[in-house]
Motif scaffolding. Sequence first.
Motif, PDB file in Angstrom:
ATOM      1  N   ASP A 167       0.795  -1.235   0.000  1.00 47.11           N
ATOM      2  CA  ASP A 167       0.000   0.000   0.000  1.00 47.11           C
ATOM      3  C   ASP A 167       0.825   1.281   0.000  1.00 47.11           C
ATOM      4  O   ASP A 167       0.275   2.377   0.181  1.00 47.11           O
ATOM      5  N   ASP A 168       2.153   1.181  -0.213  1.00 39.97           N
ATOM      6  CA  ASP A 168       2.937   2.414  -0.350  1.00 39.97           C
ATOM      7  C   ASP A 168       3.904   2.315  -1.534  1.00 39.97           C
ATOM      8  O   ASP A 168       4.954   2.946  -1.533  1.00 39.97           O
ATOM      9  N   LEU A 169       3.531   1.547  -2.554  1.00 37.39           N
ATOM     10  CA  LEU A 169       4.365   1.355  -3.737  1.00 37.39           C
ATOM     11  C   LEU A 169       3.554   1.591  -5.002  1.00 37.39           C
ATOM     12  O   LEU A 169       2.534   0.929  -5.219  1.00 37.39           O
ATOM     13  N   GLY A 170       3.996   2.563  -5.820  1.00 40.16           N
ATOM     14  CA  GLY A 170       3.340   2.870  -7.086  1.00 40.16           C
ATOM     15  C   GLY A 170       4.377   3.017  -8.184  1.00 40.16           C
ATOM     16  O   GLY A 170       5.387   2.317  -8.195  1.00 40.16           O
ATOM     17  N   PHE A 171       4.156   3.957  -9.100  1.00 40.06           N
ATOM     18  CA  PHE A 171       5.120   4.147 -10.194  1.00 40.06           C
ATOM     19  C   PHE A 171       4.889   5.496 -10.860  1.00 40.06           C
ATOM     20  O   PHE A 171       3.875   6.165 -10.643  1.00 40.06           O
ATOM     21  N   ARG A 172       5.856   5.883 -11.689  1.00 44.18           N
ATOM     22  CA  ARG A 172       5.837   7.145 -12.406  1.00 44.18           C
ATOM     23  C   ARG A 172       6.185   6.857 -13.869  1.00 44.18           C
ATOM     24  O   ARG A 172       7.033   6.017 -14.164  1.00 44.18           O
TER      25      ARG A 172
END
Length: 216
Positions: A204-209
Amino acid sequence: MVKVPGGEIDLRDDRTTSKWKVEIKPFLLARYPVTKELYFAISQKSSISFDEDQTPVVNISWNDAISFCNLLSQKVGLKACYSVSNDGEDIICDWDSNGYRLPSEAEWQYACKAGTTGYTYGELDKIAWYNENSGGTIHEVGRKDPNAWGLYDMLGNVWEWCWDLYDENVYGSYRIFRGGSWAEEARGCGASCRRRSHPSFIIDDLGFRLAKSSSS
């Protein structure tokens, strides 16, 4: 997206105490991490409406991020960067494609530092959401100060997947993520901090750009 100029960056792996230099070609990098609004508008993977939700999308695996990059490229008429084998095990990146992709970790660190030399590109409380100021939750993008190149949330708020394998000989298919998060201690929110996990890993604290190769 922000046009990032070419240059070079020194990378290091504290685990193996190794250092290496990488040349960076000019490229484009999104001003913010991918938001829930953008992710679900393009992927349509949820029946829940995320309209106007400007928090970063999380619980996204590296594989999910790769698929999203290709899908977005196709929807806007660009050439997809990633070729995926039938079994999904082998993924090749066409760095000359005009489509969307993940940044390499060298590109990510170079863009994060934006010409600065310290562990962070500014005073952490002013540029990042981390465990001491986040209130234990994620925040809308762009609420903290950007770096010198106009990139927001490069540190804190959410970790961001990068393209690279961490160490194939030791960790197999594990991929790198960078930047720290709203749940991370201050020492984990630095330009050179490296973490890794399996490409199917979600949290719940990992995404992307999004990144994009520059044509000039």
